[in-house]
Motif scaffolding. Structure first.
Motif, PDB file in Angstrom:
ATOM      1  N   VAL A  30      -1.569  34.680 -15.721  1.00 22.99           N
ATOM      2  CA  VAL A  30      -1.432  35.478 -14.500  1.00 22.99           C
ATOM      3  C   VAL A  30      -1.583  36.951 -14.882  1.00 22.99           C
ATOM      4  CG1 VAL A  30       0.090  36.115 -12.599  1.00 22.99           C
ATOM      5  CG2 VAL A  30       0.122  33.778 -13.492  1.00 22.99           C
ATOM      6  N   HIS A  58       8.919  26.553 -10.372  1.00 20.54           N
ATOM      7  CA  HIS A  58       7.967  26.351  -9.281  1.00 20.54           C
ATOM      8  C   HIS A  58       7.112  25.085  -9.393  1.00 20.54           C
ATOM      9  CE1 HIS A  58       8.775  29.735  -6.718  1.00 20.54           C
ATOM     10  NE2 HIS A  58       8.900  30.506  -7.792  1.00 20.54           N
ATOM     11  N   ALA A 113       3.395  32.164 -17.594  1.00 21.41           N
ATOM     12  CA  ALA A 113       3.238  31.204 -16.499  1.00 21.41           C
ATOM     13  C   ALA A 113       4.163  30.007 -16.702  1.00 21.41           C
ATOM     14  CB  ALA A 113       1.782  30.756 -16.418  1.00 21.41           C
ATOM     15  N   LEU A 152      -0.589  31.111 -10.154  1.00 19.90           N
ATOM     16  CA  LEU A 152       0.288  30.423 -11.107  1.00 19.90           C
ATOM     17  C   LEU A 152      -0.217  29.013 -11.375  1.00 19.90           C
ATOM     18  CD1 LEU A 152       2.861  30.195 -12.789  1.00 19.90           C
ATOM     19  CD2 LEU A 152       4.082  29.530 -10.700  1.00 19.90           C
ATOM     20  N   TYR A 157       5.905  38.612  -6.182  1.00 22.98           N
ATOM     21  CA  TYR A 157       7.226  38.233  -6.680  1.00 22.98           C
ATOM     22  C   TYR A 157       8.300  39.113  -6.045  1.00 22.98           C
ATOM     23  CZ  TYR A 157      10.962  37.017  -9.928  1.00 22.98           C
ATOM     24  OH  TYR A 157      12.151  36.597 -10.476  1.00 22.98           O
ATOM     25  N   CYS A 174       7.600  30.736 -15.244  1.00 21.26           N
ATOM     26  CA  CYS A 174       7.602  30.638 -13.776  1.00 21.26           C
ATOM     27  C   CYS A 174       7.521  29.175 -13.327  1.00 21.26           C
ATOM     28  CB  CYS A 174       6.422  31.405 -13.184  1.00 21.26           C
ATOM     29  SG  CYS A 174       6.379  33.165 -13.584  1.00 21.26           S
ATOM     30  N   TRP A 175       6.736  28.397 -14.071  1.00 21.66           N
ATOM     31  CA  TRP A 175       6.512  26.998 -13.709  1.00 21.66           C
ATOM     32  C   TRP A 175       7.765  26.156 -13.911  1.00 21.66           C
ATOM     33  CZ3 TRP A 175       3.259  25.165 -10.547  1.00 21.66           C
ATOM     34  CH2 TRP A 175       2.876  23.816 -10.545  1.00 21.66           C
ATOM     35  N   LEU A 222       1.298  31.042  -4.643  1.00 21.01           N
ATOM     36  CA  LEU A 222       1.421  30.617  -6.032  1.00 21.01           C
ATOM     37  C   LEU A 222       0.107  30.103  -6.625  1.00 21.01           C
ATOM     38  CD1 LEU A 222       4.855  28.763  -5.870  1.00 21.01           C
ATOM     39  CD2 LEU A 222       4.395  31.043  -6.772  1.00 21.01           C
TER      40      LEU A 222
END
Length: 246
Positions: free
Chosen positions: A119, A90, A83, A103, A52, A86-87, A100
């Motif tokens: 993660v 992403h 997660a 993830l 990251y 982040c998703w 990734l």
């Protein structure tokens, strides 16, 4: 009658004492240098399961610290993002990037390597179990992330920038004016006291009256701003052992 021991042995106890003393001093000096928080922790930069990049996400894309560390203003600790957080981005951005993979394995049920396991981020900053530190108490009284973590927005890989020793904490508690800033600037990692004062005339007037010196250094302006906020908020950091050791 001949001497049993040669004459040089008369100095042997003194030589032994000098050697033992030197060895003890060497051990103390080595422990003092190598076993301090500054040596053991400053610069610690562990590899993460996902590389990251804070410089990209914060400085270039403009993400606020609280987007990922969402509990930091209400909680004693700064949570790491799930997660799912982040998703949020992403699932649309860089979805096929190999970086990734952890993830997708954690959140994407359509991914063939899906496991549902979180993660496994590697913790960078950790206070000892015998130390109590409340993030929310500091953030809500004008202490920025920068004061303890450095300019994270410029870090491609996060590392520990400050030693977080007891002396480090006491220095701040004894001189909080060196760190206090307006609350709306706490998460502005590029904040400078001079820029804030010069772009907020009402605040400048409240702090300096008609005596603001535009040639003053950043440190001088920060001290004046910090002292004003310290008095305005009645900030009185404690220095007793029980403040941090509970």
């Amino acid at each position: 009658m001949a001497n049993i021991f040669p004459r040089w042995t008369n100095l042997l106890p003194l030589k032994i004492a000098i050697c033992v003393g030197s060895l003890a001093l060497g051990i103390v000096a080595a422990f003092t240098y190598y076993a301090t928080p500054k040596t053991q922790r400053v610069g610690y930069m562990p590899d993460q399961p996902i590389p990251y990049d804070h410089e990209l996400h914060v400085k270039q894309l403009g993400l606020d610290c609280r987007f990922c560390h969402s509990f930091v203003e209400e909680s004693g600790h700064a949570n790491v993002p799930t997660a799912d957080r982040c998703w949020t981005c992403h699932q649309h951005v860089k979805t096929d990037s190999e970086k990734l993979t952890p993830l997708r394995a954690a959140i994407d049920k359509s991914y063939e390597g899906y496991t549902g396991q979180p993660v496994k981020w590697v913790r960078v900053h950790k206070s000892p179990d015998y130390v109590f530190f409340d993030h929310s108490a500091h953030l809500n009284r004008g202490v920025s992330c920068v004061s303890c973590h450095g300019n994270v927005d410029e870090m491609r890989t996060v590392y520990q920038a400050k030693d977080h020793s007891m002396g480090f904490c006491l220095d701040c508690h004894r001189s909080p004016e060196e760190h206090l800033r307006p609350l709306e600037e706490v998460f502005n990692l590029q904040y400078t006291a001079k820029n804030y004062v010069e772009t907020h005339p009402e605040f400048q007037s409240a702090v300096f009256g008609e005596e603001y010196d535009a040639t003053a250094s950043e440190e001088e302006v920060q001290k004046e701003v910090g002292t004003f906020l310290k008095n305005h908020w009645d900030v009185q950091p404690k220095e007793s052992c029980s403040t941090c050791h509970r």
